[in-house]
Every structure is written in structure tokens, then in C-alpha cells.
Scaffold this motif. Structure first.
Motif, PDB file in Angstrom:
ATOM      1  N   LEU A  29       0.811  -1.233   0.126  1.00  0.00           N
ATOM      2  CA  LEU A  29       0.092   0.195   0.129  1.00  0.00           C
ATOM      3  C   LEU A  29       0.989   1.149  -0.240  1.00  0.00           C
ATOM      4  CD1 LEU A  29      -2.879   1.142   0.537  1.00  0.00           C
ATOM      5  CD2 LEU A  29      -2.335   1.381   2.911  1.00  0.00           C
ATOM      6  N   LEU A  30       2.190   1.278   0.730  1.00  0.00           N
ATOM      7  CA  LEU A  30       2.809   2.358   1.059  1.00  0.00           C
ATOM      8  C   LEU A  30       3.928   2.503   0.162  1.00  0.00           C
ATOM      9  CD1 LEU A  30       2.358   2.830   4.744  1.00  0.00           C
ATOM     10  CD2 LEU A  30       1.002   3.610   3.082  1.00  0.00           C
ATOM     11  N   SER A  31       4.486   1.488  -0.672  1.00  0.00           N
ATOM     12  CA  SER A  31       5.636   1.453  -1.374  1.00  0.00           C
ATOM     13  C   SER A  31       6.740   1.520  -0.538  1.00  0.00           C
ATOM     14  CB  SER A  31       5.458   2.393  -2.468  1.00  0.00           C
ATOM     15  OG  SER A  31       4.510   2.248  -3.179  1.00  0.00           O
ATOM     16  N   ILE A  32       6.637   0.765   0.572  1.00  0.00           N
ATOM     17  CA  ILE A  32       7.926   0.830   1.344  1.00  0.00           C
ATOM     18  C   ILE A  32       8.557  -0.472   1.620  1.00  0.00           C
ATOM     19  CG2 ILE A  32       7.353   2.873   2.598  1.00  0.00           C
ATOM     20  CD1 ILE A  32       6.020   1.210   4.885  1.00  0.00           C
ATOM     21  N   ARG A  33       9.894  -0.441   2.153  1.00  0.00           N
ATOM     22  CA  ARG A  33      10.526  -1.779   2.179  1.00  0.00           C
ATOM     23  C   ARG A  33       9.999  -2.789   3.664  1.00  0.00           C
ATOM     24  NH1 ARG A  33      16.990  -3.215   2.858  1.00  0.00           N
ATOM     25  NH2 ARG A  33      16.634  -5.647   3.049  1.00  0.00           N
ATOM     26  N   TYR A  34       9.871  -2.059   4.545  1.00  0.00           N
ATOM     27  CA  TYR A  34       9.426  -2.702   5.789  1.00  0.00           C
ATOM     28  C   TYR A  34       8.194  -2.076   6.432  1.00  0.00           C
ATOM     29  CZ  TYR A  34      14.350  -3.587   6.547  1.00  0.00           C
ATOM     30  OH  TYR A  34      15.835  -4.244   6.345  1.00  0.00           O
ATOM     31  N   PRO A  35       7.299  -2.997   6.755  1.00  0.00           N
ATOM     32  CA  PRO A  35       5.870  -2.667   7.094  1.00  0.00           C
ATOM     33  C   PRO A  35       6.038  -2.020   8.578  1.00  0.00           C
ATOM     34  CG  PRO A  35       6.415  -5.028   7.882  1.00  0.00           C
ATOM     35  CD  PRO A  35       7.507  -4.596   7.229  1.00  0.00           C
ATOM     36  N   LEU A  36       6.524  -0.896   8.481  1.00  0.00           N
ATOM     37  CA  LEU A  36       6.835   0.206   9.698  1.00  0.00           C
ATOM     38  C   LEU A  36       6.640   1.398   9.613  1.00  0.00           C
ATOM     39  CD1 LEU A  36       8.621   0.547  12.415  1.00  0.00           C
ATOM     40  CD2 LEU A  36      10.382   0.899  10.762  1.00  0.00           C
ATOM     41  N   ILE A  37       5.848   2.042  10.378  1.00  0.00           N
ATOM     42  CA  ILE A  37       5.514   3.598  10.333  1.00  0.00           C
ATOM     43  C   ILE A  37       6.007   4.096  11.706  1.00  0.00           C
ATOM     44  CG2 ILE A  37       3.761   3.386   8.437  1.00  0.00           C
ATOM     45  CD1 ILE A  37       1.715   4.172  10.377  1.00  0.00           C
ATOM     46  N   GLN A  38       6.531   5.334  11.624  1.00  0.00           N
ATOM     47  CA  GLN A  38       6.797   5.966  12.912  1.00  0.00           C
ATOM     48  C   GLN A  38       5.823   6.845  13.451  1.00  0.00           C
ATOM     49  OE1 GLN A  38       9.068   9.476  11.399  1.00  0.00           O
ATOM     50  NE2 GLN A  38       8.475  10.449  13.633  1.00  0.00           N
ATOM     51  N   GLY A  39       5.784   6.773  14.626  1.00  0.00           N
ATOM     52  CA  GLY A  39       4.604   7.413  15.382  1.00  0.00           C
ATOM     53  C   GLY A  39       4.659   8.958  14.930  1.00  0.00           C
ATOM     54  N   GLY A  40       3.325   9.545  14.955  1.00  0.00           N
ATOM     55  CA  GLY A  40       3.308  10.994  14.745  1.00  0.00           C
ATOM     56  C   GLY A  40       3.407  11.878  16.149  1.00  0.00           C
ATOM     57  N   MET A  41       4.662  11.828  16.740  1.00  0.00           N
ATOM     58  CA  MET A  41       4.878  12.371  18.053  1.00  0.00           C
ATOM     59  C   MET A  41       4.911  14.051  18.073  1.00  0.00           C
ATOM     60  SD  MET A  41       7.649   9.547  19.108  1.00  0.00           S
ATOM     61  CE  MET A  41       8.207   9.502  17.728  1.00  0.00           C
ATOM     62  N   ALA A  42       3.950  14.590  18.851  1.00  0.00           N
ATOM     63  CA  ALA A  42       3.941  16.059  18.798  1.00  0.00           C
ATOM     64  C   ALA A  42       5.148  16.711  19.275  1.00  0.00           C
ATOM     65  CB  ALA A  42       2.847  16.548  19.740  1.00  0.00           C
ATOM     66  N   TRP A  43       5.627  17.611  18.620  1.00  0.00           N
ATOM     67  CA  TRP A  43       7.076  18.181  18.950  1.00  0.00           C
ATOM     68  C   TRP A  43       8.345  17.317  18.647  1.00  0.00           C
ATOM     69  CZ3 TRP A  43       7.346  23.188  19.548  1.00  0.00           C
ATOM     70  CH2 TRP A  43       6.204  24.018  20.224  1.00  0.00           C
ATOM     71  N   VAL A  44       8.137  16.089  18.394  1.00  0.00           N
ATOM     72  CA  VAL A  44       9.250  15.177  18.373  1.00  0.00           C
ATOM     73  C   VAL A  44       9.508  14.862  16.840  1.00  0.00           C
ATOM     74  CG1 VAL A  44       9.932  12.930  18.717  1.00  0.00           C
ATOM     75  CG2 VAL A  44       8.955  14.130  20.592  1.00  0.00           C
ATOM     76  N   ALA A  45       8.308  14.347  16.196  1.00  0.00           N
ATOM     77  CA  ALA A  45       8.585  13.901  14.808  1.00  0.00           C
ATOM     78  C   ALA A  45       8.484  15.034  13.933  1.00  0.00           C
ATOM     79  CB  ALA A  45       7.461  12.953  14.534  1.00  0.00           C
ATOM     80  N   GLU A  46       9.813  15.450  13.395  1.00  0.00           N
ATOM     81  CA  GLU A  46       9.942  16.530  12.544  1.00  0.00           C
ATOM     82  C   GLU A  46      10.817  15.812  11.359  1.00  0.00           C
ATOM     83  OE1 GLU A  46      13.783  17.776  12.834  1.00  0.00           O
ATOM     84  OE2 GLU A  46      13.388  15.699  13.839  1.00  0.00           O
ATOM     85  N   SER A  47      11.369  16.713  10.429  1.00  0.00           N
ATOM     86  CA  SER A  47      11.820  16.250   8.979  1.00  0.00           C
ATOM     87  C   SER A  47      12.899  15.411   9.186  1.00  0.00           C
ATOM     88  CB  SER A  47      12.104  17.361   8.155  1.00  0.00           C
ATOM     89  OG  SER A  47      13.083  18.346   8.750  1.00  0.00           O
ATOM     90  N   ASN A  48      13.887  15.596  10.313  1.00  0.00           N
ATOM     91  CA  ASN A  48      15.176  14.908  10.280  1.00  0.00           C
ATOM     92  C   ASN A  48      14.909  13.327  10.616  1.00  0.00           C
ATOM     93  OD1 ASN A  48      18.062  15.336  10.006  1.00  0.00           O
ATOM     94  ND2 ASN A  48      18.144  14.735  12.153  1.00  0.00           N
ATOM     95  N   LEU A  49      14.013  13.223  11.731  1.00  0.00           N
ATOM     96  CA  LEU A  49      13.789  11.874  12.112  1.00  0.00           C
ATOM     97  C   LEU A  49      12.825  11.331  11.104  1.00  0.00           C
ATOM     98  CD1 LEU A  49      13.509   9.715  14.257  1.00  0.00           C
ATOM     99  CD2 LEU A  49      11.589  10.749  15.317  1.00  0.00           C
ATOM    100  N   ALA A  50      11.863  11.914  10.637  1.00  0.00           N
ATOM    101  CA  ALA A  50      10.875  11.289   9.344  1.00  0.00           C
ATOM    102  C   ALA A  50      11.786  10.752   8.276  1.00  0.00           C
ATOM    103  CB  ALA A  50       9.988  12.429   9.174  1.00  0.00           C
ATOM    104  N   ALA A  51      12.625  11.917   7.734  1.00  0.00           N
ATOM    105  CA  ALA A  51      13.476  11.438   6.482  1.00  0.00           C
ATOM    106  C   ALA A  51      14.498  10.061   7.055  1.00  0.00           C
ATOM    107  CB  ALA A  51      14.485  12.758   6.160  1.00  0.00           C
ATOM    108  N   ALA A  52      14.757  10.260   8.140  1.00  0.00           N
ATOM    109  CA  ALA A  52      15.787   8.945   8.442  1.00  0.00           C
ATOM    110  C   ALA A  52      15.097   7.699   8.336  1.00  0.00           C
ATOM    111  CB  ALA A  52      16.424   9.101  10.185  1.00  0.00           C
ATOM    112  N   VAL A  53      13.877   7.556   9.026  1.00  0.00           N
ATOM    113  CA  VAL A  53      12.917   6.448   9.003  1.00  0.00           C
ATOM    114  C   VAL A  53      12.638   5.947   7.561  1.00  0.00           C
ATOM    115  CG1 VAL A  53      10.712   5.453   9.867  1.00  0.00           C
ATOM    116  CG2 VAL A  53      12.041   6.846  11.321  1.00  0.00           C
ATOM    117  N   SER A  54      12.214   6.926   6.789  1.00  0.00           N
ATOM    118  CA  SER A  54      11.938   6.628   5.282  1.00  0.00           C
ATOM    119  C   SER A  54      13.066   6.111   4.440  1.00  0.00           C
ATOM    120  CB  SER A  54      11.307   7.854   4.553  1.00  0.00           C
ATOM    121  OG  SER A  54       9.994   8.180   5.027  1.00  0.00           O
ATOM    122  N   ASN A  55      14.379   6.516   4.690  1.00  0.00           N
ATOM    123  CA  ASN A  55      15.462   6.315   4.189  1.00  0.00           C
ATOM    124  C   ASN A  55      15.835   4.863   4.708  1.00  0.00           C
ATOM    125  OD1 ASN A  55      16.056   8.368   2.277  1.00  0.00           O
ATOM    126  ND2 ASN A  55      16.969   9.521   3.936  1.00  0.00           N
ATOM    127  N   ALA A  56      15.532   4.436   5.853  1.00  0.00           N
ATOM    128  CA  ALA A  56      15.734   2.924   6.633  1.00  0.00           C
ATOM    129  C   ALA A  56      14.858   2.125   5.993  1.00  0.00           C
ATOM    130  CB  ALA A  56      16.028   3.199   8.124  1.00  0.00           C
TER     131      ALA A  56
END
Ligand code: TUI
Length: 309
Positions: free
Chosen positions: A8-35
Motif C-alpha cells: 500500500l505504502l511502497s515501502i521496504r519494511y511494514p513500519l511507520i513511525q509514530g506522529g509524536m507531537a514536537w518530536v516527529a520533524e523532518s530529520n527523524l521522518a527522513a531517517a525512518v523513510s531512508n531506512a
């Protein structure tokens, strides 16, 4: 590991990162997507110009899909609902409410919509409203939570809907991922594990609280406001619980907690910050790069699931 969620999401692992308020910004999101997972930028209550900037930064840092979490209780939810369309964000997750009124516009824009739900009733309602998948979030999660546990909630939601279900709450290693798959989930959402990652830009005090937490260092405050919230059991969190037990009103409680997320994440203020965190923190002992966390967890999960066949 190919599942309905990786497809569905065209990703390698069936993993999404939680949408943590104040925490989940571009640096973390890009790292999880790149992984190989799906990174998320959290709307929280952040100004819309800041969020537009974060979405654009994320596009520069990864060519993989990423998403945005819309916290529906936030005053800027409506503006953010439009921003994700304008910016061509491919995936939206929602929390803390019913995203029904945005669903048609998001679907029209080709966005994959994944509401986070704490109950079977909401899961069924979201499926009827056109959700592509669901996150079934157990009470072990950090932040705003429902009452049912991941172990009880996930199989009941899996049985109640036809769309794929992502398990969240209390998962921080390959054992948890394998267990979620055995319950019928097609993917997992992890938040707390990524607090202790190199790419997560929270204050050092927050990371140290996560690393130092024991199994019993998690507390739920605010049940009487209708918005129960799990955090690390600091002196401040315990004082909130005392306040509600001793007859403080929900309005007074809200006033006491205004700004406390920022104080935790940005300032590392132990005395006045709300360090939102899941009950699994006691199992996390090391800060590692996101890629290492993801690869280790999935090789452990794959080995366990292979053994179970
Ligand atoms: O939303 C979360 N976790 C959050 S949001 C947040 S920020 C916050 N700040 C102050 C007070 C409360 C939150 C911190 N953590 N998780 C997803 C989630 N969604 N948990 C529970 C729900 C939920 C609750 C009610 C989803 C739908 C719902 O629907 C009620 C309705 O309107 O029908």
C-alpha cells in the motif's frame, strides 16, 4: 517482509513511525523513510508555515515516501488538512478524533489515509468512511491513549475490518513486531523506540529519561479530562495525578499542562515538562542510528516468524 502495508505504502519494511507531537520533524521522518519504513512529520499544534518548511525539508532529505500526522484536536487541523494536499504528501495518519470531514478531499488528492484508533467501534467507522488502513493503538503507547491493550485490541480490530491493520503500543524490538504479526497485523507503528535514536532531535534530558526508565516508570494522567495521556513518571507527572485525585477541575488541569510538551522536548525541563513516552521505555537501553534500529528489529522479527512457520 512483504505485507499489504508495504504494498500500500511502497515501502521496504511494514513500519511507520509514530506522529509524536514536537518530536516527529523532518530529520527523524527522513531517517525512518531512508531506512525503509514510513517516516512521519507530526502536525501537533505547530504553526502552518513551520510545517510547510518541515515537509519541504523532508522532501529534500529523502526520495522515499513519508507522511504527516494530523492531530485532530489541534486548532490548526483544518489548515494542515489542506497543506498536505497542496504539498502532495502521499500518506496521512490522524489521531485524537474522527477525520471523516477531511476524508473526501484527501481521497480525491490520492492521499493514503490511515486513522489511528483505540477501539473496534472507531475502526469500523473509519473503514466505512474510506480509510486505506488503520493503526490500532493500545494503551501501552505514549501520549493520548485509549484503554484497551495492544494484545486485546489488535486481533479484535483485525477481525472487525477488511482493510489492513497496523499495531501500535508496546512494540520496540523484533519480538514485538513478530507478536503483532501473529495477532494479524500487517505492520507496526513505533514511537518510543525512535526517541532513543541518533536522528531524533529531542533534548538530551528526554533521551536520558527514556534510557533510565524502568518497567514501572510510566504514568497515565488526565483520565478525568477525557484525554488520558501516558508519560514518564517524573515528579511533575506525579503532581498532576495528585492534583486530579485531590479535586482539581479539568480546566485547571489543562491550564497546568499548557506548554508542557514543548518544555519537555525542546527545553528538557524536568520540573515542568510532560515527557510523553510509551510503557515499553524500560526495554530501551541504547541510542542508535535509525537504520541500525530498523534493520536489527526486522532481522530479529523475520527469524522469529520463520521459526513459527
Ligand atoms: O493522538 C494520539 N496521541 C497523541 S495526540 C497528543 S497531543 C495531545 N495534547 C493534549 C491532549 C491530548 C493530546 C499526544 N499523543 N494517538 C492516537 C489516538 N487517537 N489515541 C486515541 C485516539 C482517538 C480518540 C478518539 C481517536 C479517535 C477518537 O475519536 C473520537 C471521536 O471523535 O469519535
Amino acid at each position: 517482509m512483504n505485507t499489504e502495508i508495504t504494498k500500500l505504502l511502497s515501502i521496504r519494511y511494514p513500519l511507520i513511525q509514530g506522529g509524536m507531537a514536537w518530536v516527529a520533524e523532518s530529520n527523524l521522518a527522513a531517517a525512518v523513510s531512508n531506512a525503509g519504513g514510513l517516516g512521519l512529520i507530526a502536525g501537533g499544534a505547530a504553526p502552518i508555515d513551520y510545517l510547510r518548511g518541515e515537509i519541504r525539508k523532508c522532501k529534500e532529505m529523502t526520495d522515499k515516501p513519508f507522511g504527516v500526522n494530523v492531530m485532530l484536536m489541534s486548532p490548526n487541523a483544518e489548515e494542515l488538512a489542506q497543506l498536505v494536499i497542496d504539498e502532495g504528501v502521499p500518506v496521512v495518519t490522524t489521531g485524537a478524533g474522527n477525520p471523516g470531514k477531511y476524508m473526501a478531499a484527501w481521497k480525491e488528492a490520492g492521499i493514503k489515509v490511515i486513522p489511528v484508533v483505540p477501539s473496534v467501534a472507531l475502526a469500523k467507522r473509519m473503514e466505512r468512511a474510506g480509510a486505506d488502513a488503520l493503526v490500532a493503538e493500545g494503551t501501552e503507547s505514549g501520549g493520548h491513549i485509549g484503554e484497551n491493550t495492544t494484545m486485546c485490541l489488535v486481533p479484535q480490530v483485525v477481525d472487525a475490518v477488511k482493510i489492513p491493520v497496523i499495531a501500535a503500543g508496546g512494540i520496540a524490538d523484533g519480538r514485538g513486531i513478530a507478536a503483532a504479526m501473529m495477532l494479524g497485523a500487517q505492520g507496526v507503528q513505533l514511537g518510543t523506540r525512535f526517541l532513543a535514536s541518533e536522528e531524533c532531535r529531542i533534548h538530551e534530558n528526554f533521551k536520558n529519561l527514556v534510557l533510565g526508565a524502568k518497567d514501572t516508570d510510566s504514568i497515565v494522567t488526565g483520565r478525568f479530562t477525557g484525554h488520558p495521556c501516558r508519560s514518564i513518571k517524573t515528579k511533575y507527572a506525579k503532581s498532576l495525578l495528585t492534583f486530579e485525585r485531590e479535586g482539581g477541575t479539568p480546566d485547571e488541569f489543562e491550564n497546568l499542562t499548557v506548554g508542557s510538551l514543548r518544555k519537555a522536548v525542546v527545553d528538557g525541563n524536568i520540573e515542568e515538562g510532560s515527557f510523553l513516552c510509551g510503557a515499553i521505555a524500560g526495554m530501551i537501553h541504547e541510542i542508535k542510528p535509525v537504520r541500525e534500529i530498523v534493520e536489527e528489529m526486522f532481522s530479529q522479527a523475520e527469524a522469529l516468524l520463520q521459526g513459527a512457520k
